[in-house]
Motif scaffolding. Structure first.
Motif, mmCIF file in Angstrom:
data_model
loop_
_atom_site.group_PDB
_atom_site.id
_atom_site.type_symbol
_atom_site.label_atom_id
_atom_site.label_comp_id
_atom_site.label_asym_id
_atom_site.label_seq_id
_atom_site.Cartn_x
_atom_site.Cartn_y
_atom_site.Cartn_z
ATOM 1 N N LEU A 171 0.825 -1.212 0.000
ATOM 2 C CA LEU A 171 0.000 0.000 0.000
ATOM 3 C C LEU A 171 0.861 1.265 0.000
ATOM 4 O O LEU A 171 0.506 2.263 -0.633
ATOM 5 N N VAL A 172 1.989 1.219 0.706
ATOM 6 C CA VAL A 172 2.913 2.366 0.692
ATOM 7 C C VAL A 172 3.488 2.556 -0.714
ATOM 8 O O VAL A 172 3.582 3.685 -1.216
ATOM 9 N N LEU A 173 3.871 1.458 -1.349
ATOM 10 C CA LEU A 173 4.374 1.538 -2.725
ATOM 11 C C LEU A 173 3.303 2.065 -3.676
ATOM 12 O O LEU A 173 3.588 2.871 -4.572
ATOM 13 N N SER A 174 2.066 1.616 -3.473
ATOM 14 C CA SER A 174 0.955 2.095 -4.293
ATOM 15 C C SER A 174 0.767 3.600 -4.133
ATOM 16 O O SER A 174 0.568 4.328 -5.114
ATOM 17 N N ALA A 175 0.848 4.076 -2.900
ATOM 18 C CA ALA A 175 0.721 5.521 -2.638
ATOM 19 C C ALA A 175 1.864 6.299 -3.279
ATOM 20 O O ALA A 175 1.671 7.399 -3.810
ATOM 21 N N LEU A 176 3.063 5.728 -3.227
ATOM 22 C CA LEU A 176 4.233 6.382 -3.831
ATOM 23 C C LEU A 176 4.057 6.534 -5.341
ATOM 24 O O LEU A 176 4.365 7.590 -5.916
ATOM 25 N N LEU A 177 3.536 5.504 -5.996
ATOM 26 C CA LEU A 177 3.288 5.576 -7.439
ATOM 27 C C LEU A 177 2.223 6.624 -7.755
ATOM 28 O O LEU A 177 2.329 7.369 -8.737
ATOM 29 N N LEU A 178 1.186 6.698 -6.908
ATOM 30 C CA LEU A 178 0.120 7.674 -7.130
ATOM 31 C C LEU A 178 0.607 9.115 -6.978
ATOM 32 O O LEU A 178 0.017 10.042 -7.540
ATOM 33 N N TRP A 179 1.678 9.301 -6.230
ATOM 34 C CA TRP A 179 2.233 10.645 -6.048
ATOM 35 C C TRP A 179 2.666 11.250 -7.395
ATOM 36 O O TRP A 179 2.641 12.462 -7.576
ATOM 37 N N PHE A 180 3.036 10.379 -8.351
ATOM 38 C CA PHE A 180 3.562 10.851 -9.634
ATOM 39 C C PHE A 180 2.512 10.896 -10.743
ATOM 40 O O PHE A 180 2.835 11.253 -11.874
ATOM 41 N N VAL A 181 1.269 10.522 -10.441
ATOM 42 C CA VAL A 181 0.228 10.640 -11.470
ATOM 43 C C VAL A 181 -0.201 12.098 -11.572
ATOM 44 O O VAL A 181 -0.054 12.873 -10.614
ATOM 45 N N PRO A 182 -0.730 12.517 -12.713
ATOM 46 C CA PRO A 182 -1.119 13.927 -12.886
ATOM 47 C C PRO A 182 -2.219 14.349 -11.913
ATOM 48 O O PRO A 182 -3.069 13.538 -11.515
ATOM 49 N N ASN A 183 -2.176 15.616 -11.553
ATOM 50 C CA ASN A 183 -3.243 16.194 -10.729
ATOM 51 C C ASN A 183 -4.338 16.693 -11.673
ATOM 52 O O ASN A 183 -4.126 17.622 -12.444
ATOM 53 N N ILE A 184 -5.506 16.090 -11.621
ATOM 54 C CA ILE A 184 -6.562 16.381 -12.599
ATOM 55 C C ILE A 184 -7.462 17.538 -12.201
ATOM 56 O O ILE A 184 -8.259 18.026 -13.002
ATOM 57 N N GLU A 185 -7.337 17.997 -10.946
ATOM 58 C CA GLU A 185 -8.226 19.059 -10.481
ATOM 59 C C GLU A 185 -7.680 20.428 -10.866
ATOM 60 O O GLU A 185 -6.458 20.640 -10.878
ATOM 61 N N PRO A 186 -8.558 21.395 -11.163
ATOM 62 C CA PRO A 186 -8.099 22.754 -11.465
ATOM 63 C C PRO A 186 -7.549 23.427 -10.222
ATOM 64 O O PRO A 186 -7.806 22.991 -9.098
ATOM 65 N N LYS A 187 -6.766 24.490 -10.409
ATOM 66 C CA LYS A 187 -6.195 25.215 -9.273
ATOM 67 C C LYS A 187 -7.294 25.765 -8.382
ATOM 68 O O LYS A 187 -8.283 26.300 -8.849
ATOM 69 N N GLY A 188 -7.093 25.634 -7.089
ATOM 70 C CA GLY A 188 -8.076 26.167 -6.153
ATOM 71 C C GLY A 188 -9.292 25.283 -5.964
ATOM 72 O O GLY A 188 -10.240 25.658 -5.281
ATOM 73 N N PHE A 189 -9.274 24.086 -6.572
ATOM 74 C CA PHE A 189 -10.459 23.206 -6.493
ATOM 75 C C PHE A 189 -10.816 22.887 -5.045
ATOM 76 O O PHE A 189 -11.952 23.002 -4.634
ATOM 77 N N THR A 190 -9.815 22.478 -4.255
ATOM 78 C CA THR A 190 -10.086 22.050 -2.888
ATOM 79 C C THR A 190 -10.659 23.176 -2.048
ATOM 80 O O THR A 190 -11.685 23.022 -1.398
ATOM 81 N N THR A 191 -10.022 24.324 -2.069
ATOM 82 C CA THR A 191 -10.474 25.427 -1.218
ATOM 83 C C THR A 191 -11.838 25.944 -1.637
ATOM 84 O O THR A 191 -12.610 26.432 -0.827
#
Length: 410
Positions: A171-191
């Motif tokens: 699961l840690v390795l899976s999370a590490l790989l996901l760190w390098f996938v593109p961020n699909i959300e527009p800027k400011g999406f979360t806030t």
């Protein structure tokens, strides 16, 4: 752009493959740990109730957050939380603590599935989804085929706790790989999107899902029918071992071989699916896969010899590779990505509740009538439901009338 998309697809598939194998190792080792501590089959069965209850409670509210948060960050966070909880579980000797930790990790997993589905849908263009889902099905098949074998090897050379630790690392390795996938959300999406989780928000989200369901009756009917197929398969599978030993008279070794044959079937099905997926419409793959799966269950439940039972298991797993990949594509195509988390969570709640009820009902019926008759009833119901899935798929999906969130909200 194409290079980034390709790298993202490869990283996603690698993450899914690693976590899939880890999940199978964890699933088998966890049962052995509980059995070692208690020596009770009932204690092992209770794990399934805990998992179903945890998934139900999570599905009540998870979708409301999933659709409002950065999905890449949520997936990474959920993987890391699961890794930490599972590592703790590996060193726990208290049955109560194990049940609590299993509940937590199941809740996290229940939130992860709709999050990853929403991410994949937003990240991949529609024309690339069928191919991706076929490859995902192949990886799931590989995990099903190799996971139990790896778990058995780890238990032989170490302990079940060692095998559980391996899943934490995966699961840690899976999370590490996901760190390098593109961020699909527009800027400011979360806030911009996040609000405080409240009963009012959940109520409004449920109303939105119900409104969407009314506007897309055909699509949601297919969703519910396929979910009920899953319910019937789970309930029937809960009696598989008892049926194989008591009705067919198989030894433990023969039953293990039956499981291996099923693993081979799903691997062959997934390989073939990657070849033909682009040439056959999703409606046919979904309907045909469901019908063949139900036919496999009917063959297995009516079997009287090991050979016929093996043919049934091989057909079930072979056909499920097509049905599952087609269902992923169907879900990504006809459910608006803006509310995908909420739809998946709410209908997942219904599915979990049905699994508990139908599995319990099958267990009670076994005490009243023969186990063979119960599983045959389950297989017969599957054929009826699968036929309905195929009919609805051919009638609804070919029309290709998607419902937008804007239309639902008005």
């Amino acid at each position: 752009m194409k290079k980034t998309e390709l790298r993202g697809r490869l990283l996603l598939l690698a993450s899914i493959g690693i976590s899939g194998i880890g999940s199978w190792i964890y699933f088998i080792a966890l049962n052995l740990v509980v059995l070692q501590i208690t020596g009770s089959a009932l204690a092992v069965s209770t794990l399934y109730i805990v998992r179903a209850a945890a998934a139900m409670l999570t599905n009540l509210w998870a979708g409301s957050l999933i659709d409002r948060l950065n999905k890449k960050h949520v997936m990474i966070g959920l993987n890391l939380i699961q890794a930490a909880v599972i590592l703790w579980l590996a060193f726990s000797n208290s049955l109560l603590v194990i049940y609590v930790l299993v509940g937590i990790t199941t809740a996290v997993g229940a939130a992860y599935e709709p999050t990853s589905m929403a991410y994949i849908t937003k990240f991949l263009p529609e024309e690339k989804r069928k191919r991706f889902n076929s490859l995902r099905s192949l990886l799931d098949a590989g995990a099903f085929f190799t996971g139990p074998a790896v778990a058995g090897l780890l238990v032989m050379v170490g302990t079940p706790a060692t095998a559980i630790c391996i899943n934490s690392i995966a699961l840690v390795l899976s999370a590490l790989l996901l760190w390098f996938v593109p961020n699909i959300e527009p800027k400011g999406f979360t806030t911009q999107k996040v609000q405080r989780l409240s009963f009012y928000m959940i109520k409004q989200d449920w109303h939105l899902v119900f409104s969407f369901s009314r506007h897309a009756v055909g699509v949601m009917l297919i969703y519910l029918l396929f979910s009920f197929m899953t319910v019937l398969m789970t309930a029937t599978d809960s009696l598989e071992a008892a049926f194989s030993v008591k009705e067919l008279g198989l030894t433990e070794g023969e039953y293990g071989l039956l499981v291996s044959i099923a693993g081979g079937g799903v691997l062959i099905g997934a390989l073939l699916n990657t070849i033909i997926v682009e040439k056959i419409p999703t409606s046919w793959l979904l309907g045909m896969g469901s019908m063949l799966t139900a036919g496999g269950y009917m063959l297995f439940t009516n079997s009287t010899t090991f050979f016929i039972a093996a043919c049934g298991c091989a057909l079930i797993s072979f056909a499920m590779a097509f049905a599952n990949a087609a269902f992923y594509t169907f879900y990504q195509t006809y459910i608006p990505v803006e509310i995908m988390g909420r739809v998946g969570s709410l209908y997942g709640l219904v599915e979990s509740l049905c699994i508990i009820i139908v599995t319990a009902l099958f267990g009670i019926l076994v005490e009243v009538i023969s186990i063979r008759l119960v599983v045959i009833i389950g297989a017969a119901l599957m054929i009826i439901v699968a036929l309905a899935v195929w009919t609805c798929s051919l009638r609804v999906l070919v029309q290709r009338k998607n419902v937008s969130v804007e239309k639902v909200s008005t």
